[in-house]
Write a protein that holds these residues in place. Structure first.
Motif, PDB file in Angstrom:
ATOM      1  N   GLN A  90       0.820  -1.221   0.000  1.00 36.71           N
ATOM      2  CA  GLN A  90       0.000   0.000   0.000  1.00 36.71           C
ATOM      3  C   GLN A  90       0.851   1.266   0.000  1.00 36.71           C
ATOM      4  OE1 GLN A  90      -2.732  -0.147   3.289  1.00 36.71           O
ATOM      5  NE2 GLN A  90      -3.506  -2.168   2.738  1.00 36.71           N
ATOM      6  N   GLY A  91       2.180   1.089   0.025  1.00 37.72           N
ATOM      7  CA  GLY A  91       3.064   2.247   0.152  1.00 37.72           C
ATOM      8  C   GLY A  91       3.317   2.977  -1.146  1.00 37.72           C
ATOM      9  N   LYS A  92       4.068   4.061  -1.020  1.00 39.28           N
ATOM     10  CA  LYS A  92       4.527   4.807  -2.203  1.00 39.28           C
ATOM     11  C   LYS A  92       5.497   3.925  -2.957  1.00 39.28           C
ATOM     12  CE  LYS A  92       4.743   9.482  -0.437  1.00 39.28           C
ATOM     13  NZ  LYS A  92       5.705  10.246   0.368  1.00 39.28           N
ATOM     14  N   LYS A  93       5.332   3.865  -4.253  1.00 43.41           N
ATOM     15  CA  LYS A  93       6.227   3.029  -5.043  1.00 43.41           C
ATOM     16  C   LYS A  93       7.611   3.669  -5.148  1.00 43.41           C
ATOM     17  CE  LYS A  93       3.590   1.220  -8.356  1.00 43.41           C
ATOM     18  NZ  LYS A  93       3.188   1.123  -9.769  1.00 43.41           N
ATOM     19  N   ILE A  94       8.636   2.859  -4.979  1.00 44.44           N
ATOM     20  CA  ILE A  94      10.013   3.363  -5.025  1.00 44.44           C
ATOM     21  C   ILE A  94      10.343   3.923  -6.406  1.00 44.44           C
ATOM     22  CG2 ILE A  94      12.459   2.676  -5.002  1.00 44.44           C
ATOM     23  CD1 ILE A  94      11.764   0.646  -2.856  1.00 44.44           C
ATOM     24  N   LEU A 110      13.432  -0.198   9.370  1.00 43.71           N
ATOM     25  CA  LEU A 110      12.539  -0.877   8.437  1.00 43.71           C
ATOM     26  C   LEU A 110      11.713  -1.907   9.191  1.00 43.71           C
ATOM     27  CD1 LEU A 110      15.100  -1.604   5.550  1.00 43.71           C
ATOM     28  CD2 LEU A 110      13.546   0.348   5.768  1.00 43.71           C
ATOM     29  N   ILE A 111      10.403  -1.836   9.057  1.00 41.30           N
ATOM     30  CA  ILE A 111       9.546  -2.859   9.651  1.00 41.30           C
ATOM     31  C   ILE A 111       9.108  -3.833   8.562  1.00 41.30           C
ATOM     32  CG2 ILE A 111       7.382  -3.341  10.871  1.00 41.30           C
ATOM     33  CD1 ILE A 111       7.540  -0.683  12.192  1.00 41.30           C
ATOM     34  N   CYS A 112       9.358  -5.129   8.794  1.00 39.21           N
ATOM     35  CA  CYS A 112       8.961  -6.155   7.849  1.00 39.21           C
ATOM     36  C   CYS A 112       7.707  -6.846   8.359  1.00 39.21           C
ATOM     37  CB  CYS A 112      10.064  -7.187   7.687  1.00 39.21           C
ATOM     38  SG  CYS A 112      11.662  -6.475   7.242  1.00 39.21           S
ATOM     39  N   GLY A 113       6.627  -6.726   7.631  1.00 44.63           N
ATOM     40  CA  GLY A 113       5.376  -7.366   8.014  1.00 44.63           C
ATOM     41  C   GLY A 113       5.374  -8.828   7.607  1.00 44.63           C
ATOM     42  N   ARG A 114       4.491  -9.581   8.228  1.00 45.28           N
ATOM     43  CA  ARG A 114       4.286 -10.993   7.898  1.00 45.28           C
ATOM     44  C   ARG A 114       2.795 -11.274   7.957  1.00 45.28           C
ATOM     45  NH1 ARG A 114       7.473 -15.049   5.589  1.00 45.28           N
ATOM     46  NH2 ARG A 114       9.276 -13.773   5.095  1.00 45.28           N
ATOM     47  N   SER A 132       6.593   0.843  -1.063  1.00 45.59           N
ATOM     48  CA  SER A 132       6.347  -0.388  -1.810  1.00 45.59           C
ATOM     49  C   SER A 132       7.409  -0.577  -2.887  1.00 45.59           C
ATOM     50  CB  SER A 132       4.962  -0.312  -2.463  1.00 45.59           C
ATOM     51  OG  SER A 132       4.832  -1.308  -3.454  1.00 45.59           O
ATOM     52  N   ILE A 133       7.776  -1.834  -3.134  1.00 46.32           N
ATOM     53  CA  ILE A 133       8.732  -2.094  -4.215  1.00 46.32           C
ATOM     54  C   ILE A 133       7.997  -2.364  -5.531  1.00 46.32           C
ATOM     55  CG2 ILE A 133      10.549  -2.956  -2.677  1.00 46.32           C
ATOM     56  CD1 ILE A 133       9.819  -5.806  -3.754  1.00 46.32           C
ATOM     57  N   GLY A 134       6.677  -2.402  -5.518  1.00 42.77           N
ATOM     58  CA  GLY A 134       5.932  -2.622  -6.761  1.00 42.77           C
ATOM     59  C   GLY A 134       4.568  -3.200  -6.475  1.00 42.77           C
ATOM     60  N   ASP A 135       3.749  -3.283  -7.507  1.00 43.32           N
ATOM     61  CA  ASP A 135       2.369  -3.720  -7.316  1.00 43.32           C
ATOM     62  C   ASP A 135       2.222  -5.236  -7.300  1.00 43.32           C
ATOM     63  OD1 ASP A 135       1.464  -1.159  -7.086  1.00 43.32           O
ATOM     64  OD2 ASP A 135       1.038  -0.932  -9.228  1.00 43.32           O
ATOM     65  N   TYR A 136       2.737  -5.827  -6.267  1.00 42.07           N
ATOM     66  CA  TYR A 136       2.578  -7.265  -6.073  1.00 42.07           C
ATOM     67  C   TYR A 136       2.836  -7.555  -4.603  1.00 42.07           C
ATOM     68  CZ  TYR A 136       7.340  -6.081  -7.262  1.00 42.07           C
ATOM     69  OH  TYR A 136       8.533  -5.432  -7.348  1.00 42.07           O
ATOM     70  N   ILE A 137       2.413  -8.746  -4.174  1.00 41.76           N
ATOM     71  CA  ILE A 137       2.591  -9.116  -2.773  1.00 41.76           C
ATOM     72  C   ILE A 137       3.563 -10.283  -2.685  1.00 41.76           C
ATOM     73  CG2 ILE A 137       1.435 -10.058  -0.730  1.00 41.76           C
ATOM     74  CD1 ILE A 137      -0.991  -8.488  -1.414  1.00 41.76           C
ATOM     75  N   GLY A 141       7.755  -8.825   4.480  1.00 42.13           N
ATOM     76  CA  GLY A 141       8.416  -7.570   4.136  1.00 42.13           C
ATOM     77  C   GLY A 141       9.934  -7.700   3.997  1.00 42.13           C
ATOM     78  N   GLU A 142      10.475  -8.892   4.290  1.00 42.19           N
ATOM     79  CA  GLU A 142      11.940  -9.045   4.278  1.00 42.19           C
ATOM     80  C   GLU A 142      12.538  -8.831   2.895  1.00 42.19           C
ATOM     81  OE1 GLU A 142       9.930 -11.010   5.986  1.00 42.19           O
ATOM     82  OE2 GLU A 142      10.590 -10.742   8.056  1.00 42.19           O
ATOM     83  N   LEU A 143      11.985  -9.488   1.884  1.00 39.01           N
ATOM     84  CA  LEU A 143      12.552  -9.313   0.535  1.00 39.01           C
ATOM     85  C   LEU A 143      12.438  -7.854   0.066  1.00 39.01           C
ATOM     86  CD1 LEU A 143      11.484 -12.628  -1.248  1.00 39.01           C
ATOM     87  CD2 LEU A 143      13.812 -11.909  -0.717  1.00 39.01           C
ATOM     88  N   PRO A 144      11.270  -7.227   0.207  1.00 43.60           N
ATOM     89  CA  PRO A 144      11.204  -5.801  -0.134  1.00 43.60           C
ATOM     90  C   PRO A 144      12.209  -4.956   0.650  1.00 43.60           C
ATOM     91  CG  PRO A 144       8.987  -6.676   0.050  1.00 43.60           C
ATOM     92  CD  PRO A 144       9.915  -7.781   0.468  1.00 43.60           C
TER      93      PRO A 144
END
Ligand code: 4GN
Length: 256
Positions: A90-94, A110-114, A132-137, A141-144
């Motif tokens: 849901q974040g701003k795209k990088i 950095l907070i990584c969600g699960r 956000s790193i892009g429009d996908y899940i 949050g670790e990889l992003p």
């Protein structure tokens, strides 16, 4: 740059800490990464960090308290100038300008969600920016976060040997894709496209620079028309681009 990561799976980050540029930057003391595991900040006997979602629905989210404690601990050694980021679809795209803004901060958390995410009150009370790193899940949050760390590290002065090579990457500097690159040997056997463009072997640096610019323009036009549309061309670039386009159309038997 000091990066504190809040994650249930800090081990995942081994892959980026142990190799390449990030590893080098840590050794050079240009970068410091620390981990805070919410599981270490629970009161529960069984160290539970997730719970069901109020109002029903499938799945669980990360509970607030272990995250809050992790955030306080993560902030402890960081003085001012802290930016707290939650990696989220849901974040701003990088993009470049977002990265340049983040580079103004010396301290980043950095907070990584699960699971299905985190308690919304964490976002409302602590998070400065959702990114956000892009429009996908992906499943956490670790990889992003690792992607973001890698992008940021490349921007730290002194990390890339040649200061320029971070700038000649696709996108940076001039909003164009990189021109094609070749290395030895000059000819590859049994391939249809087996030669290095002769201009690159000419030693004529002015000619090479012009060729590279022309290729960059043409390749951006072909591969990323969206980027090309945004780019304002100088007169010289306009001429080079038209040369590229005309010979491309001719080669592919198009009539203008
Ligand atoms: C961020 C997190 C994708 C991104 C994520 C992204 C973990 N997936 N596009 N997965 O930057 C819902 C809550 C998915 C946690 C989250």
């Amino acid at each position: 740059m000091w990066i504190n990561v809040i994650s249930l799976f800090p081990e995942m980050f081994k892959t980026i800490l142990d190799y390449g540029l990030i590893n080098k930057s840590i050794k050079k003391k240009l970068l410091n990464i620390n981990f805070f595991n919410p599981r270490d900040f629970t009161d529960h006997k069984n160290r539970k960090v997730d719970d069901y979602i109020y109002g029903g629905g499938d799945g669980v989210i990360l509970k607030a308290e272990p995250l809050i404690k992790s955030i306080y601990r993560a902030k402890l050694k960081m003085k001012n100038n802290v930016k707290l980021i939650y990696l989220s679809p849901q974040g701003k795209k990088i993009n470049i300008s977002l990265i340049k803004k983040l580079m103004l901060y010396k301290n980043i958390i950095l907070i990584c969600g699960r699971y299905k995410g985190i308690d919304e009150r964490i976002i409302n009370n602590f998070v400065d920016e959702e990114i956000s790193i892009g429009d996908y899940i992906v499943s956490g949050g670790e990889l992003p976060a690792m992607v973001l760390i890698d992008i940021l590290v490349r921007q730290i002065p002194g990390v890339l040997n040649k200061i320029s090579s971070g700038n000649t990457d696709s996108f940076f500097n001039n909003g164009l894709l990189d021109s094609p690159n070749y290395t030895r040997p000059q000819k590859l056997k049994n391939l249809l496209q087996n030669k290095v463009p002769s201009v690159l072997l000419s030693g004529d640096h002015k000619k090479i620079k012009t060729w590279k610019l022309k290729q960059s323009l043409g390749i951006t036009w072909l591969k990323r028309p969206d980027l090309f549309k945004k780019k304002k061309l100088t007169q010289k670039e306009e001429i080079l681009f038209n040369e590229f386009k005309n010979s491309y159309l001719k080669k592919n038997n198009f009539l203008e």
